[in-house]
Design a protein around this motif. Structure first.
Motif, short mmCIF file in Angstrom:
data_model
loop_
_atom_site.label_atom_id
_atom_site.label_comp_id
_atom_site.label_asym_id
_atom_site.label_seq_id
_atom_site.Cartn_x
_atom_site.Cartn_y
_atom_site.Cartn_z
N LEU A 1 118.42 37.39 36.97
CA LEU A 1 118.29 38.64 37.72
C LEU A 1 117.71 39.77 36.88
O LEU A 1 117.20 40.74 37.42
CB LEU A 1 119.66 39.06 38.27
N SER A 2 117.79 39.66 35.55
CA SER A 2 117.32 40.76 34.71
C SER A 2 116.92 40.24 33.33
O SER A 2 117.24 39.11 32.95
CB SER A 2 118.41 41.84 34.56
N ILE A 3 116.19 41.08 32.61
CA ILE A 3 115.82 40.82 31.22
C ILE A 3 116.61 41.80 30.36
O ILE A 3 116.51 43.02 30.55
CB ILE A 3 114.31 41.01 30.99
N GLY A 4 117.40 41.29 29.44
CA GLY A 4 118.31 42.13 28.68
C GLY A 4 117.77 42.61 27.35
O GLY A 4 116.63 42.33 26.96
N VAL A 5 118.61 43.34 26.65
CA VAL A 5 118.25 43.96 25.38
C VAL A 5 117.94 42.90 24.32
O VAL A 5 116.98 43.02 23.55
CB VAL A 5 119.37 44.90 24.91
N LYS A 6 118.77 41.85 24.27
CA LYS A 6 118.61 40.83 23.24
C LYS A 6 117.23 40.19 23.29
O LYS A 6 116.54 40.07 22.27
CB LYS A 6 119.70 39.77 23.39
N GLU A 7 116.81 39.77 24.48
CA GLU A 7 115.51 39.13 24.63
C GLU A 7 114.38 40.10 24.30
O GLU A 7 113.38 39.73 23.67
CB GLU A 7 115.32 38.60 26.04
N THR A 8 114.54 41.37 24.70
CA THR A 8 113.49 42.35 24.47
C THR A 8 113.33 42.67 23.00
O THR A 8 112.22 42.85 22.50
CB THR A 8 113.80 43.63 25.27
N ARG A 9 114.44 42.74 22.28
CA ARG A 9 114.35 42.98 20.84
C ARG A 9 113.58 41.87 20.13
O ARG A 9 112.81 42.13 19.20
CB ARG A 9 115.76 43.11 20.26
N GLU A 10 113.78 40.64 20.57
CA GLU A 10 113.05 39.53 19.97
C GLU A 10 111.56 39.66 20.24
O GLU A 10 110.72 39.38 19.37
CB GLU A 10 113.59 38.21 20.53
N LEU A 11 111.21 40.11 21.44
CA LEU A 11 109.79 40.32 21.77
C LEU A 11 109.19 41.42 20.90
O LEU A 11 108.06 41.30 20.41
CB LEU A 11 109.65 40.71 23.25
N VAL A 12 109.92 42.51 20.75
CA VAL A 12 109.44 43.63 19.95
C VAL A 12 109.23 43.18 18.50
O VAL A 12 108.24 43.56 17.85
CB VAL A 12 110.43 44.81 20.02
N ARG A 13 110.14 42.36 18.00
CA ARG A 13 109.98 41.84 16.64
C ARG A 13 108.70 41.02 16.53
O ARG A 13 107.93 41.18 15.58
CB ARG A 13 111.18 40.98 16.26
N ARG A 14 108.46 40.16 17.52
CA ARG A 14 107.24 39.35 17.49
C ARG A 14 105.99 40.21 17.58
O ARG A 14 104.97 39.93 16.97
CB ARG A 14 107.27 38.33 18.62
N ALA A 15 106.06 41.27 18.38
CA ALA A 15 104.90 42.12 18.60
C ALA A 15 104.43 42.81 17.33
O ALA A 15 103.29 43.27 17.25
CB ALA A 15 105.20 43.16 19.67
N GLN A 16 105.29 42.90 16.34
CA GLN A 16 104.91 43.55 15.09
C GLN A 16 104.13 42.62 14.16
O GLN A 16 103.59 43.08 13.14
CB GLN A 16 106.17 44.05 14.36
N LEU A 17 104.07 41.35 14.51
CA LEU A 17 103.37 40.38 13.66
C LEU A 17 101.86 40.44 13.89
O LEU A 17 101.39 40.80 14.99
CB LEU A 17 103.86 38.97 13.95
#
Length: 401
Positions: free
Chosen positions: A108-124
């Motif tokens: 039903l939703s995308i949470g903080v934990k998953e989003t933080r992992e995406l943000v970490r990847r986006a910095q690569l």
């Protein structure tokens, strides 16, 4: 076949994305040789794709991601990025490119934990491609906390990272995020264009393709399922009988229960296909011994998986109900068109007798109230009202008109 071929009826959006892909290609080339970057570049680091269900938001985002990774030698000769044949395009489209991450949720939703992992990847930095691309197909399902986490990454992006967010409308995304994205609006594809795609790409019989495209009013995914899945056609036929069955309170309650049962069956079918395999895979990964006994300390992981599967069943049930409500809305839209003598093409010509019967026994005012009852049911489900209660309220309102 270019990466844009699946983007049906979106010529304006395709032209904008094509121009941006050209500028992105020129930008990477200029950076690699230390040359100047055009100040009028149409490329930017964050994009927001909006449009009604079935318009192809995710398809457009994935096509753009592929064009950004295009390595075709024709580019040096003036060819547009997005050939569809090179390794960059192919792997991006099929989901195996190392620098293209596609995020879709069955919850039903995308949470903080998953989003933080995406943000970490986006910095690569990109590993093998020209850009690091994050495609978020369900940006409207970000929780408020997750949206705030994403905001930081969109505000301060890495030099070669691109965010592609998809949502039904601007209002479904935090104002602070959408203000930092370039916005593209997709329209509902023409029925004829959807039918042509089903015939050309999926080999569907022209008559069935036209019927499915017309019944779903240009929703590509639903049209394909309706044209290829007998179970989907049977479920739609049952939903379209509902307006004729709410002649008394008993019929209202029975129809509501049947809608809920159908949605529950859909959720159970998905669970049977996925849950068992997920559970077995996790048990094997955690070192389950003979007899299914789990090692100590693994109960938490198993409980987390069970919770996830429960949330997925809830979403599947909601999605099934939402589809039924969309079909009911289309039915009463056709009724209203008949009552007003409109020349608008009917979507549900296969149930013309039922349309005529309802149109003759009612008035445009009552039809509008019935359409509003369907909308009210959808709003109630969004507010987490018990599904059976919301649907029963709707069917009673349909009877009253």
């Amino acid at each position: 076949m270019t990466v844009w071929d699946d983007l049906v009826g979106q010529d304006r959006v395709q032209a904008q994305l094509g121009a941006a892909a050209r500028d992105a290609d020129a930008l990477v080339t200029a950076q690699s040789v230390g040359g100047p970057v055009s100040p009028s570049s149409k490329m930017t680091h964050a994009w927001l794709f909006t449009g009604p269900p079935g318009s192809g938001r995710a398809t457009a985002a994935r096509a753009f991601a592929a064009a950004l990774q295009c390595t075709s030698p024709d580019r040096a000769l003036g060819g547009a990025p997005g050939c569809g044949f090179c390794d960059g395009c192919h792997t991006a489209l099929i989901g195996t490119h190392a620098d293209v991450e596609v995020i879709r949720t069955d919850l039903l939703s995308i949470g903080v934990k998953e989003t933080r992992e995406l943000v970490r990847r986006a910095q690569l930095s990109p590993a093998v491609g020209r850009w690091q691309v994050i495609v978020m197909e369900d940006a409207d399902r970000l929780t408020e906390g997750a949206g705030n986490v994403l905001l930081k990454a969109v505000e301060e992006p890495a030099p070669r990272t691109v965010w592609l967010l998809c949502a039904p409308s601007l209002e479904d995304v935090l104002p602070t995020i959408r203000s930092r994205c370039r916005h593209l609006t997709l329209r509902t594809p023409p029925v004829e264009a959807v039918a042509d795609v089903l015939i050309r790409r999926d080999g569907i019989d022209p008559e069935r393709a036209a019927s499915a495209a017309r019944a779903t009013q240009g929703h590509i995914g639903r049209a394909r399922r309706l044209a290829t899945d007998e179970r989907a056609r049977a479920r739609r036929a049952a939903v379209l009988k509902l307006p004729l069955r709410v002649h008394d309170v008993g019929g209202c309650l029975k129809s509501a229960q049947e809608l809920i049962d159908t949605a529950t069956d859909d959720a159970k079918q998905v669970a049977e296909e996925i849950d068992v395999k997920e559970t077995d895979d996790l048990k094997a990964a955690l070192g389950a011994v003979a007899g299914g006994r789990m090692p100590r300390g693994t109960a938490g992981a198993m409980k987390e998986l069970e919770d996830r599967q429960k949330r997925r069943r809830t979403r599947t049930q909601r999605d099934s109900l939402d589809l039924a409500l969309s079909e009911l809305t289309g039915f009463y839209r056709d009724v209203l068109a008949l009552q007003l003598g409109s020349r608008t093409a009917l979507a549900n010509t296969d149930v013309r007798d039922a349309l005529d019967r309802i149109a003759e026994s009612s008035t445009p005012e009552r039809t509008l109230r019935r359409i509003e009852a369907v909308f009210a049911c959808r709003r109630a489900l969004d507010r987490n009202v018990a599904p059976l209660l919301a649907v029963e309220s709707m069917t009673v309102a349909l009877r009253a008109g």
